[in-house]
Design a protein around this motif. Structure first.
Motif, PDB file in Angstrom:
ATOM      1  N   TYR A  42       0.891  -1.269  -0.129  1.00  0.00           N
ATOM      2  CA  TYR A  42      -0.126   0.092  -0.162  1.00  0.00           C
ATOM      3  C   TYR A  42       0.927   1.339  -0.003  1.00  0.00           C
ATOM      4  CZ  TYR A  42       1.062   0.516   5.102  1.00  0.00           C
ATOM      5  OH  TYR A  42       1.674   0.390   6.344  1.00  0.00           O
ATOM      6  N   GLY A  43       0.075   2.428  -0.355  1.00  0.00           N
ATOM      7  CA  GLY A  43       0.950   3.676  -0.125  1.00  0.00           C
ATOM      8  C   GLY A  43       0.021   4.654   0.349  1.00  0.00           C
ATOM      9  N   LYS A  44       0.518   5.831   0.302  1.00  0.00           N
ATOM     10  CA  LYS A  44      -0.353   7.085   0.852  1.00  0.00           C
ATOM     11  C   LYS A  44      -0.415   7.958  -0.362  1.00  0.00           C
ATOM     12  CE  LYS A  44      -0.885   5.822   5.239  1.00  0.00           C
ATOM     13  NZ  LYS A  44      -0.267   6.489   6.098  1.00  0.00           N
ATOM     14  N   SER A  45      -1.764   8.525  -0.510  1.00  0.00           N
ATOM     15  CA  SER A  45      -1.811   9.834  -1.592  1.00  0.00           C
ATOM     16  C   SER A  45      -1.249  11.070  -0.894  1.00  0.00           C
ATOM     17  CB  SER A  45      -3.492   9.709  -2.000  1.00  0.00           C
ATOM     18  OG  SER A  45      -3.972  10.320  -0.872  1.00  0.00           O
ATOM     19  N   GLY A  46      -1.392  11.965  -1.813  1.00  0.00           N
ATOM     20  CA  GLY A  46      -1.164  13.406  -1.325  1.00  0.00           C
ATOM     21  C   GLY A  46      -1.946  14.088  -0.266  1.00  0.00           C
TER      22      GLY A  46
ATOM     23  N   ALA B 150     -12.235  -1.002   1.305  1.00  0.00           N
ATOM     24  CA  ALA B 150     -12.647   0.494   0.686  1.00  0.00           C
ATOM     25  C   ALA B 150     -11.414   0.827   0.050  1.00  0.00           C
ATOM     26  CB  ALA B 150     -13.416   1.053   1.729  1.00  0.00           C
ATOM     27  N   HIS B 151     -10.191   0.881   0.693  1.00  0.00           N
ATOM     28  CA  HIS B 151      -9.037   1.592   0.185  1.00  0.00           C
ATOM     29  C   HIS B 151      -8.448   1.022  -0.977  1.00  0.00           C
ATOM     30  CE1 HIS B 151      -8.205   3.337   4.656  1.00  0.00           C
ATOM     31  NE2 HIS B 151      -8.848   3.909   3.984  1.00  0.00           N
ATOM     32  N   MET B 152      -8.914  -0.556  -1.181  1.00  0.00           N
ATOM     33  CA  MET B 152      -8.552  -1.262  -2.323  1.00  0.00           C
ATOM     34  C   MET B 152      -9.198  -0.963  -3.514  1.00  0.00           C
ATOM     35  SD  MET B 152      -7.533  -5.306  -2.643  1.00  0.00           S
ATOM     36  CE  MET B 152      -9.285  -5.718  -2.935  1.00  0.00           C
ATOM     37  N   ILE B 153     -10.455  -0.761  -3.225  1.00  0.00           N
ATOM     38  CA  ILE B 153     -11.499  -0.590  -4.434  1.00  0.00           C
ATOM     39  C   ILE B 153     -11.941   0.889  -4.856  1.00  0.00           C
ATOM     40  CG2 ILE B 153     -12.149  -2.904  -4.480  1.00  0.00           C
ATOM     41  CD1 ILE B 153     -14.832  -2.130  -3.152  1.00  0.00           C
TER      42      ILE B 153
ATOM     43  N   ILE C 224      -4.367   0.654  -1.322  1.00  0.00           N
ATOM     44  CA  ILE C 224      -4.006  -0.627  -1.446  1.00  0.00           C
ATOM     45  C   ILE C 224      -3.768  -1.169  -2.680  1.00  0.00           C
ATOM     46  CG2 ILE C 224      -4.213  -2.951  -0.400  1.00  0.00           C
ATOM     47  CD1 ILE C 224      -5.733  -1.811   1.833  1.00  0.00           C
ATOM     48  N   LEU C 225      -2.559  -1.530  -2.941  1.00  0.00           N
ATOM     49  CA  LEU C 225      -2.457  -1.996  -4.594  1.00  0.00           C
ATOM     50  C   LEU C 225      -2.643  -3.399  -4.782  1.00  0.00           C
ATOM     51  CD1 LEU C 225      -0.298   0.640  -4.197  1.00  0.00           C
ATOM     52  CD2 LEU C 225       0.858  -0.480  -6.252  1.00  0.00           C
ATOM     53  N   GLN C 226      -2.369  -4.438  -3.607  1.00  0.00           N
ATOM     54  CA  GLN C 226      -2.655  -5.523  -3.858  1.00  0.00           C
ATOM     55  C   GLN C 226      -2.230  -6.292  -2.507  1.00  0.00           C
ATOM     56  OE1 GLN C 226      -0.011  -7.682  -6.227  1.00  0.00           O
ATOM     57  NE2 GLN C 226       1.686  -6.432  -5.991  1.00  0.00           N
ATOM     58  N   VAL C 227      -2.681  -7.467  -2.463  1.00  0.00           N
ATOM     59  CA  VAL C 227      -2.519  -8.429  -1.372  1.00  0.00           C
ATOM     60  C   VAL C 227      -1.369  -9.436  -1.790  1.00  0.00           C
ATOM     61  CG1 VAL C 227      -3.133 -10.431   0.115  1.00  0.00           C
ATOM     62  CG2 VAL C 227      -4.717  -8.380  -0.159  1.00  0.00           C
ATOM     63  N   VAL C 228      -0.256  -9.719  -1.154  1.00  0.00           N
ATOM     64  CA  VAL C 228       0.683 -10.214  -1.961  1.00  0.00           C
ATOM     65  C   VAL C 228       0.993 -11.641  -1.028  1.00  0.00           C
ATOM     66  CG1 VAL C 228       3.355 -10.334  -2.341  1.00  0.00           C
ATOM     67  CG2 VAL C 228       2.193  -8.257  -1.945  1.00  0.00           C
ATOM     68  N   LYS C 229       0.980 -12.527  -2.113  1.00  0.00           N
ATOM     69  CA  LYS C 229       0.925 -13.997  -1.556  1.00  0.00           C
ATOM     70  C   LYS C 229       2.466 -14.703  -1.502  1.00  0.00           C
ATOM     71  CE  LYS C 229      -1.206 -15.587  -5.159  1.00  0.00           C
ATOM     72  NZ  LYS C 229      -1.976 -16.818  -6.028  1.00  0.00           N
ATOM     73  N   PRO C 230       2.274 -15.994  -0.857  1.00  0.00           N
ATOM     74  CA  PRO C 230       3.956 -16.192  -0.858  1.00  0.00           C
ATOM     75  C   PRO C 230       4.649 -16.895  -2.169  1.00  0.00           C
ATOM     76  CG  PRO C 230       2.493 -17.397   0.707  1.00  0.00           C
ATOM     77  CD  PRO C 230       1.611 -16.477   0.066  1.00  0.00           C
ATOM     78  N   HIS C 231       6.046 -16.607  -2.008  1.00  0.00           N
ATOM     79  CA  HIS C 231       6.834 -16.955  -2.913  1.00  0.00           C
ATOM     80  C   HIS C 231       6.828 -15.603  -3.979  1.00  0.00           C
ATOM     81  CE1 HIS C 231       5.686 -21.456  -2.296  1.00  0.00           C
ATOM     82  NE2 HIS C 231       6.452 -20.994  -1.544  1.00  0.00           N
ATOM     83  N   SER C 232       6.834 -14.568  -3.177  1.00  0.00           N
ATOM     84  CA  SER C 232       6.675 -13.367  -4.093  1.00  0.00           C
ATOM     85  C   SER C 232       7.717 -12.534  -3.520  1.00  0.00           C
ATOM     86  CB  SER C 232       5.502 -12.631  -4.117  1.00  0.00           C
ATOM     87  OG  SER C 232       4.394 -13.365  -4.632  1.00  0.00           O
ATOM     88  N   TYR C 233       8.512 -11.449  -4.452  1.00  0.00           N
ATOM     89  CA  TYR C 233       9.368 -10.601  -3.638  1.00  0.00           C
ATOM     90  C   TYR C 233       8.655  -9.305  -3.801  1.00  0.00           C
ATOM     91  CZ  TYR C 233      13.156 -13.643  -5.497  1.00  0.00           C
ATOM     92  OH  TYR C 233      13.941 -14.683  -5.726  1.00  0.00           O
ATOM     93  N   LEU C 234       9.064  -8.389  -2.371  1.00  0.00           N
ATOM     94  CA  LEU C 234       8.466  -7.249  -2.089  1.00  0.00           C
ATOM     95  C   LEU C 234       9.565  -6.102  -2.310  1.00  0.00           C
ATOM     96  CD1 LEU C 234       7.169  -8.176   1.492  1.00  0.00           C
ATOM     97  CD2 LEU C 234       6.061  -8.433  -0.633  1.00  0.00           C
ATOM     98  N   GLY C 235       9.142  -5.098  -2.900  1.00  0.00           N
ATOM     99  CA  GLY C 235      10.008  -3.936  -3.268  1.00  0.00           C
ATOM    100  C   GLY C 235      10.846  -3.908  -4.440  1.00  0.00           C
TER     101      GLY C 235
END
Length: 234
Positions: A70-74, A189-192, A80-91
């Motif tokens: 997730y991030g913050k707007s101005g 709500a933040h995601m959609i 929220i961009l997405q929910v990250v599942k196992p076997h994934s890289y962050l950043g």
């Protein structure tokens, strides 16, 4: 501090059963090098793993659990961009830009992650073509999936947005018609891009129409075809 947990575990990447597709392409010497630069850490639900705006010194590999990206707007509102599942890289996006984390990552469940030194990870990208291909594929797939999801959201009414969110959890995250929502109503709500009240009201409407059954965060999809149709005409 980068490593927040007191429970640190050092393990051999050669023996790991949770290697990513990219790591599976590494040679034995490269896997030894990865082991020497890799530190496994456990985080509890709600703990911050990476913070938006911090400098990138490590790439994070998610071995177990679910993570919120997730991030913050101005206006300092969370999205929220997405929910990250196992076997994934962050950043990953940061290593191809300015080495600054553009998103935050926090644990939605207890998680296990591996912090990999950025210099070693970058070396593999430069010297191992198959590793580079797998990493680039991961970045592109994430970007395209998030792009299409956000475009769809802007074109749909609230019933279509909530249907999309439920299908996202069912078909992408859990691959099951029964699951526990990893996000609160406010986070959904933040995601959609809507309000918490709208999410709750629409889910109650779906339940009244016998499309879903809800008990707290437990959701059962009773009529998957109907939910898909709502998403389609959204």
């Amino acid at each position: 501090m980068l490593f927040q947990s007191d429970n640190k575990i050092f393990s051999s990447c050669q023996m790991c059963d949770d290697k990513s597709c990219a790591a599976q392409s590494l040679s034995v010497p490269e896997l030894r090098q990865l082991s020497m630069s890799c530190n496994e850490v456990k985080f509890e639900k709600g703990e911050m793993i990476l913070s938006e705006g911090s400098m990138t010194s490590h790439i994070v590999y998610l071995r177990e659990g679910l993570v919120k990206e997730y991030g913050k707007s101005g206006l300092h509102q969370e999205y929220i961009l997405q929910v990250v599942k196992p076997h994934s890289y962050l950043g990953l996006h940061s290593i191809f830009s300015d080495t600054c984390n553009h998103y935050s990552y926090s644990a939605l469940t207890p998680v296990r992650v591996c912090f990999i030194e950025l210099s070693v990870f970058s070396q593999f990208i430069k010297e191992n073509g198959r590793f580079s291909y797998e990493i680039l594929s991961s970045v592109c797939n994430d970007s395209l999936n998030n792009y299409h999801r956000f475009i769809d959201q802007h074109q749909k009414k609230i019933f279509g947005k909530v249907a999309d969110a439920l299908l996202y959890f069912s078909e992408i995250i859990f691959k099951s018609d029964e699951f526990l929502l990893p996000l609160s109503r406010k986070e959904i709500a933040h995601m959609i891009g809507t309000s918490r009240e709208s999410v709750s009201k629409q889910m109650s409407g779906f339940e009244s129409d016998n499309i879903i059954k809800v008990s707290g965060r437990a959701v059962s999809i009773l009529d998957l075809n109907k939910l898909r149709q709502i998403s389609k005409v959204g």
